[in-house]
Design a protein around this motif. Structure first.
Motif: not given
Length: 124
Positions: A38-46, A91-101, A118-124
């Motif tokens: 998921x790519x995030x550009x604003x505060x979100x719930x995934x 969405x306070x931090x730009x970058x990517x995090x990897x995880x496993x369910x 992965x969750x990818x945070x990008x600035x608008x």
């Protein structure tokens, strides 16, 4: 989906068995197959929704992060039946995090790990 409180992202996680090996497939809210990222550009719930097709009684019990202190994901909640896991990303931090369910099953006490979305945070 979005509103004044942020965005909502939905991913359906279908788990099947192929000769006893768990196979994970991810479907986004539009119904298209995706890698679970998921790519995030604003505060979100995934929200990851479990579709257990294994007959093994799978349930979400958490998520394991390679870098849990990177500030990408701020909180995780689980539904009481283990069918939903939600990740809050302010969405306070730009970058990517990897995880496993992480999933449990009704056949034994072993845990199952998903491939790493992965969750990818990008600035608008």
């Amino acid at each position: 989906m979005s509103d004044i409180y942020g965005q909502a992202h939905y991913i359906k996680v279908t788990v099947t068995l192929d000769n006893g090996t768990p196979i994970f497939n991810y479907i986004n809210a539009e119904g298209a197959e995706c890698p679970g990222d998921v790519t995030i550009t604003a505060a979100s719930t995934i929200t990851y929704l479990l579709d257990d097709q294994t007959g093994k009684g799978l349930k979400f019990v958490g998520a394991g992060f390679l870098t849990p202190f990177d500030g990408i994901i701020d909180a995780i909640t689980l539904s009481s039946d283990g069918k939903l896991i939600q990740m809050v990303d302010l969405d306070h931090t730009t970058g990517t995090t990897k995880f496993q369910l992480v999933l449990t099953n009704s056949n034994n006490t072993l845990m199952l790990l998903s491939p790493d979305p992965q969750i990818i945070n990008r600035q608008d």
